[in-house]
Write a protein that holds these residues in place. Structure first.
Motif, PDB file in Angstrom:
ATOM      1  N   ARG A  17       0.845  -1.205   0.000  1.00 21.51           N
ATOM      2  CA  ARG A  17       0.000   0.000   0.000  1.00 21.51           C
ATOM      3  C   ARG A  17       0.881   1.257   0.000  1.00 21.51           C
ATOM      4  O   ARG A  17       0.653   2.185  -0.757  1.00 21.51           O
ATOM      5  N   CYS A  20       2.616   1.574  -3.306  1.00 25.83           N
ATOM      6  CA  CYS A  20       1.643   1.979  -4.344  1.00 25.83           C
ATOM      7  C   CYS A  20       1.358   3.476  -4.234  1.00 25.83           C
ATOM      8  O   CYS A  20       1.378   4.197  -5.231  1.00 25.83           O
ATOM      9  N   ASN A  21       1.093   3.915  -3.014  1.00 20.82           N
ATOM     10  CA  ASN A  21       0.787   5.341  -2.828  1.00 20.82           C
ATOM     11  C   ASN A  21       1.987   6.213  -3.157  1.00 20.82           C
ATOM     12  O   ASN A  21       1.849   7.293  -3.721  1.00 20.82           O
ATOM     13  N   LEU A  23       4.467   5.485  -5.258  1.00 19.49           N
ATOM     14  CA  LEU A  23       4.642   5.527  -6.719  1.00 19.49           C
ATOM     15  C   LEU A  23       3.562   6.385  -7.367  1.00 19.49           C
ATOM     16  O   LEU A  23       3.825   7.162  -8.290  1.00 19.49           O
ATOM     17  N   GLY A  24       2.352   6.244  -6.839  1.00 14.78           N
ATOM     18  CA  GLY A  24       1.235   7.041  -7.370  1.00 14.78           C
ATOM     19  C   GLY A  24       1.481   8.524  -7.184  1.00 14.78           C
ATOM     20  O   GLY A  24       1.223   9.337  -8.076  1.00 14.78           O
ATOM     21  N   ALA A  25       2.000   8.868  -5.983  1.00 20.32           N
ATOM     22  CA  ALA A  25       2.270  10.280  -5.710  1.00 20.32           C
ATOM     23  C   ALA A  25       3.325  10.821  -6.666  1.00 20.32           C
ATOM     24  O   ALA A  25       3.210  11.930  -7.188  1.00 20.32           O
ATOM     25  N   ARG A  26       4.348   9.997  -6.914  1.00 21.98           N
ATOM     26  CA  ARG A  26       5.395  10.446  -7.843  1.00 21.98           C
ATOM     27  C   ARG A  26       4.822  10.640  -9.245  1.00 21.98           C
ATOM     28  O   ARG A  26       5.142  11.606  -9.934  1.00 21.98           O
ATOM     29  N   LEU A  27       3.974   9.695  -9.646  1.00 20.94           N
ATOM     30  CA  LEU A  27       3.358   9.805 -10.973  1.00 20.94           C
ATOM     31  C   LEU A  27       2.506  11.063 -11.066  1.00 20.94           C
ATOM     32  O   LEU A  27       2.563  11.812 -12.041  1.00 20.94           O
ATOM     33  N   LEU A  28       1.760  11.303 -10.010  1.00 20.52           N
ATOM     34  CA  LEU A  28       0.889  12.485  -9.972  1.00 20.52           C
ATOM     35  C   LEU A  28       1.712  13.760 -10.106  1.00 20.52           C
ATOM     36  O   LEU A  28       1.384  14.660 -10.887  1.00 20.52           O
ATOM     37  N   ARG A  29       2.806  13.809  -9.346  1.00 22.49           N
ATOM     38  CA  ARG A  29       3.664  15.008  -9.413  1.00 22.49           C
ATOM     39  C   ARG A  29       4.300  15.154 -10.786  1.00 22.49           C
ATOM     40  O   ARG A  29       4.396  16.245 -11.328  1.00 22.49           O
TER      41      ARG A  29
ATOM     42  N   VAL B 208      -4.049   6.634  -8.722  1.00 27.37           N
ATOM     43  CA  VAL B 208      -2.645   6.656  -8.292  1.00 27.37           C
ATOM     44  C   VAL B 208      -2.535   6.363  -6.798  1.00 27.37           C
ATOM     45  O   VAL B 208      -1.508   6.646  -6.185  1.00 27.37           O
ATOM     46  N   SER B 209      -3.596   5.844  -6.226  1.00 25.47           N
ATOM     47  CA  SER B 209      -3.514   5.507  -4.802  1.00 25.47           C
ATOM     48  C   SER B 209      -4.292   4.221  -4.547  1.00 25.47           C
ATOM     49  O   SER B 209      -5.028   3.744  -5.415  1.00 25.47           O
ATOM     50  N   ARG B 236      -0.114  15.482   0.877  1.00 20.44           N
ATOM     51  CA  ARG B 236       0.998  14.549   0.997  1.00 20.44           C
ATOM     52  C   ARG B 236       1.216  13.833  -0.341  1.00 20.44           C
ATOM     53  O   ARG B 236       2.332  13.648  -0.793  1.00 20.44           O
ATOM     54  N   MET B 237       0.127  13.488  -0.964  1.00 24.55           N
ATOM     55  CA  MET B 237       0.232  12.820  -2.261  1.00 24.55           C
ATOM     56  C   MET B 237       0.797  13.759  -3.329  1.00 24.55           C
ATOM     57  O   MET B 237       1.634  13.380  -4.136  1.00 24.55           O
ATOM     58  N   LEU B 238       0.288  14.996  -3.320  1.00 28.77           N
ATOM     59  CA  LEU B 238       0.688  15.943  -4.368  1.00 28.77           C
ATOM     60  C   LEU B 238       2.088  16.496  -4.128  1.00 28.77           C
ATOM     61  O   LEU B 238       2.751  16.937  -5.074  1.00 28.77           O
ATOM     62  N   GLY B 239       2.497  16.518  -2.883  1.00 27.46           N
ATOM     63  CA  GLY B 239       3.787  17.118  -2.564  1.00 27.46           C
ATOM     64  C   GLY B 239       3.749  18.620  -2.717  1.00 27.46           C
ATOM     65  O   GLY B 239       4.777  19.263  -2.933  1.00 27.46           O
ATOM     66  N   ILE B 302      -7.377   8.434  -5.166  1.00 25.96           N
ATOM     67  CA  ILE B 302      -6.898   9.685  -5.763  1.00 25.96           C
ATOM     68  C   ILE B 302      -6.573   9.379  -7.215  1.00 25.96           C
ATOM     69  O   ILE B 302      -5.929   8.366  -7.532  1.00 25.96           O
TER      70      ILE B 302
END
Lengths: 437, 397
Positions: A17, A20-21, A23-29, B208-209, B236-239, B302
């Protein structure tokens, strides 16, 4: 407990988890950074796009007065702003601006006079930065964020504004100076071009009117001189037949030429009044002179006159209308030939002047004293010469920005000097093809 | 026969004249019009009524317009569709008073439709998206649609639609109700039973989550995800911080997606209903979604806006739409495109609207507009969608 399968599975699940989160956060950024980079790139292309579209706008038949609206439309479309206006300072230097074109403003705002004390050439407002004196502009645009450019020399200003700094907009910043000043400058360029086009159109119209008036006057004059000219011509014929006088023959010949000109003026006065347009191209100057020499060779031979030509060692090119220039040189050679009795010599010399211009010198050398009935000289041009041909030569040289000087040396010698300015002359690069003649 | 005309000009009179000049019908039975928000609505409507004096004009503001002859979102575009054939001309039903309750106004409109429509009728729903201009307070499509469904009292209809905006910043919105410009109003264009619609939804978000549970929510405001402040989780996700330091500005950086069907089935864009994050509240630690239709206990993920996925979805979706088009019966393509998908907002290297325009079967006219929210059939009933393009093809039955 470490050995508990459920606990172990839970731990493993939490690990995946987190991964995944993460990697997802990096992808999002990454996605957002990519989008941000593209949006910035899009903004940086705005001025180029504006430039291209604005000059295309300048090519279509919009008048100077009407160019502001479409231009502002381009600004709004490219800058994605909420409001935009072109303002004009009235009078220039007063700090009092009228809104001349606007998009997104209520109709009531269009009549407002915007007073900007000591208007700066550039300013912007953002949530972080306020500009002293911006208040009247903000009030008229009714938005908190504006970007302003002002051209002091012309009194024109461009302002764009946004309601917010988020979403498709971002806060205005110093880096936006290029955009807003560039947009204003493009507008002024297009405006100037439109003004120049209007002036050209007006000048053309005036020239056409003048030519029409000149043609009418020429027509009337030609009709008036036709009859007395015919009388002179017939008198000259009779004198020539009776006395075999060289002068009478000359008078007869010129009367015939003038009759032809007058007849043409009566039939087509517009053509005579309007100057023929030049078709300029780079020509090898010696080729033009040689072509003229070839066309006069037979006349010179028949008249027993020798021709010596000297061309420059380093070939030169001239910017000229081939036909006009060749005819002018031809006429000049024949003009000097007219002044040269049998046994004489004509010298034609082409050279590059010290100032970079070109000189064509044509003169004669007499075999001895002039025959007693050889025509005398008047005002630099002998009356025996073909006056209309020389007038043509002078007009042609004038049209090329050059000078034609007829010189009478006082001892029976005739010479013509054609000067062309440096701008019309250049060296011929011998390694490349010669200019077409 | 339906004719469509597109133009862009900074003068209202001129833009209408440019469009009217392309329509070869002196008096259409109805004109559907979408107009850029920089034009004065009263002036545009007056010009449209002047061009077609006895023709009702329905439509409203749009962040931009999309047609075969051009597309854009400068706020100066106008696109019109003129309906000339009575057999395919929709009947326009209007309801005002969204400012007194989205659900109630939707319900009243639903009742009107129930009285006028036959079962299975195709309905195009248009409504003013902005409740308070400049404040990011919206008329929620989900409430309007829920009210609308309630008002239908079981009458099945095929509902498509979109929210009307003046620009991408959600500054304002307005509606043409046939004869006037209206604020806080909705229109239902009810097509005769001779007209049916097939719809393709074009997406562009991927999860992505992992799944998170909404543990506290009030309307569109999500306070907690997995018992943590929602804003903390998202940031936190977006940074990055959402909506600047104060958190009040429009965000639109990320969306929350609710997956329907088997949650552990492989990814399929059609399984998701996504909600854009509109604003955030730092003091409350909350985020506000575009719509208030997520509930406590819902499992959400997300979602990242993925431009390459968006463009691919457009290519695939348009190909599916083309495959379903029978030129003998097709009448009109309607493209309701989320304004956020435009390149200026999404940062996509291509305009996805351009892909639609270039690839769609041109034997069928196209009227498109940039909207605030899209409404399309989803799992047997219609619901509002975010960050989608809804491509509907009307055809004669």
């Amino acid at each position: 407990m470490a050995g508990d399968p459920a606990s172990s599975l839970e731990r493993e699940l939490n690990y995946y988890r987190r991964e995944c989160n993460d990697l997802g956060a990096r992808l999002l950024r990454l996605q957002e950074e990519q989008s941000q980079a593209f949006r910035e790139a899009r903004r940086s292309r705005t001025l180029v796009k504006l430039l291209r579209e604005a000059y295309r706008l300048g090519d279509v038949g919009t008048s100077a007065r009407d160019v502001g609206g479409p231009m502002l439309e381009l600004v709004v479309d490219n800058a994605l702003c909420d409001r935009a206006a072109f303002l004009r300072e009235e009078p220039c230097g007063s700090g009092q601006f009228l809104i001349v074109h606007a998009i997104g403003l209520p109709a009531s705002a269009l009549t407002a006079v915007v007073a900007v004390a000591s208007p700066p050439s550039f300013f912007y407002t953002s949530s972080r930065e306020r500009e002293e004196g911006a208040h009247p502009v903000l009030a008229v645009l009714d938005v908190p964020f504006v970007l302003w450019a002002y051209d002091r020399a012309t009194g024109h200003a461009l302002v764009i504004g946004n309601r917010s700094e988020g979403n498709v907009n971002r806060p205005f910043e110093v880096g936006d100076q290029e955009l807003i000043e560039g947009a204003l400058s493009i507008y002024l360029d297009v405006l100037n071009r439109k003004h120049a086009e209007a002036q050209l159109r007006q000048a053309k119209q005036m020239a056409e009117t003048a030519i029409a008036a000149k043609a009418a006057s020429l027509h009337a004059l030609a009709e008036a001189v036709q009859r007395p000219l015919e009388a002179i011509a017939s008198l000259a014929v009779r004198l020539a037949e009776k006395h075999q006088s060289a002068c009478a023959v000359e008078v007869q010949r010129h009367a015939a030429e003038i009759q032809a000109i007058v007849a043409r003026a009566v039939e087509a006065p517009d053509e005579v009044a309007a100057p023929a347009p030049l078709s300029l191209e780079w020509l090898a100057a010696d080729d033009v002179v040689r072509a003229a020499l070839r066309t006069t060779y037979a006349d010179c031979l028949r008249r027993g006159v020798e021709v010596n030509a000297r061309m420059p060692r380093r070939p030169i090119a001239m910017l000229a209308d081939q036909q006009h220039m060749r005819d002018a040189v031809h006429n000049l050679i024949l003009g000097v030939l007219d002044m040269t009795p049998s046994g004489g010599t004509i010298r034609v010399e082409l050279s590059r002047r010290g100032d970079g211009g070109m000189e064509l010198f044509i003169c004669n050398r007499l075999p001895g004293p002039l025959p007693p009935d050889f025509p005398g000289t008047v005002e630099g041009v002998r009356p025996g010469a073909d006056v209309s041909a020389l007038v043509f030569a002078r007009k042609a040289v004038d049209a090329h920005g050059g000078t034609l000087i007829f010189e009478d040396t006082g001892n029976g010698l005739s010479q013509a000097r054609m000067l062309l300015p440096p701008d019309n002359i250049r060296d011929i690069d011998l390694t490349t093809t010669r200019p077409r003649n | 026969m339906i004719q469509v005309a597109y133009a862009r000009h900074f003068e209202a009179a001129r833009v209408v004249r440019l469009c009217a000049g392309q329509i070869d019908a002196p008096q259409p039975r109805l004109v559907l019009a979408f107009c850029g928000g920089k034009h004065a609505p009263d002036e545009v409507l007056a010009q449209l009524r002047s061009a077609w004096p006895d023709t009702p004009v329905v439509g409203g503001s749009a962040a931009g317009a999309i047609g075969y002859d051009g597309f854009g979102y400068s706020g100066l575009e106008l696109i019109v569709a003129a309906f000339n054939d009575p057999d395919i001309t929709p009947r326009a039903l209007i309801e005002t008073g969204l400012d007194n309750g989205d659900f109630a106004a939707g319900e009243r409109l639903g009742r009107q439709v129930a009285a006028a429509a036959r079962p299975g009728a195709t309905v195009l729903l248009l409504f003013d998206s902005v409740a308070v201009p400049g404040q990011f307070q919206l008329h929620h499509a989900s409430s309007i649609v829920e009210g609308f469904e309630a008002g239908l009292q079981g009458l099945p209809v095929q509902l498509i639609g979109g929210g009307l905006l003046t620009d991408m910043n959600l500054s304002d919105g307005w509606l043409f109700d046939g004869a006037q410009v209206r604020k806080h109003a909705a229109a239902a264009l009810v097509f005769p039973s001779t007209v049916a619609a097939s719809t393709v939804v074009l997406h562009g978000c991927r999860p992505v989550s992992t799944f998170m549970e909404i543990t506290r929510i009030d309307g569109a405001e999500v306070f907690e995800l997995d018992h943590e402040p929602a804003l903390t989780v998202i940031e936190r996700m977006l940074g990055t911080t959402l909506g600047g330091g104060e958190g009040h500005d429009l965000s639109l950086l990320a969306t929350l997606g609710q997956k329907h069907g088997d949650p552990f089935a492989p990814y399929n864009e059609d399984d998701y209903v996504n909600r854009l994050i509109l604003t955030s509240n730092r003091a409350q630690g909350s985020i506000t979604l575009f719509e208030p239709d997520f509930r406590a206990g819902a499992k959400v993920q997300i979602m990242s806006r993925d431009n390459s996925l968006m463009l691919q979805s457009v290519r695939d979706g348009v190909a599916r739409a083309n495959a379903g088009i029978d030129p003998a019966t097709a009448l009109l393509n309607i493209y309701i495109d989320c304004a956020g998908r435009a390149s200026a907002r999404s940062g996509a290297h291509l305009e996805e609207a351009e892909l639609v325009v270039k690839n769609l079967n041109r034997s069928v006219p196209l009227i498109g507009f940039y909207s605030g929210v899209e409404i399309a059939p989803f799992e047997g009933y219609s619901r509002p969608l975010d960050w989608t393009g809804v491509l509907a093809t009307l055809r004669r039955n």
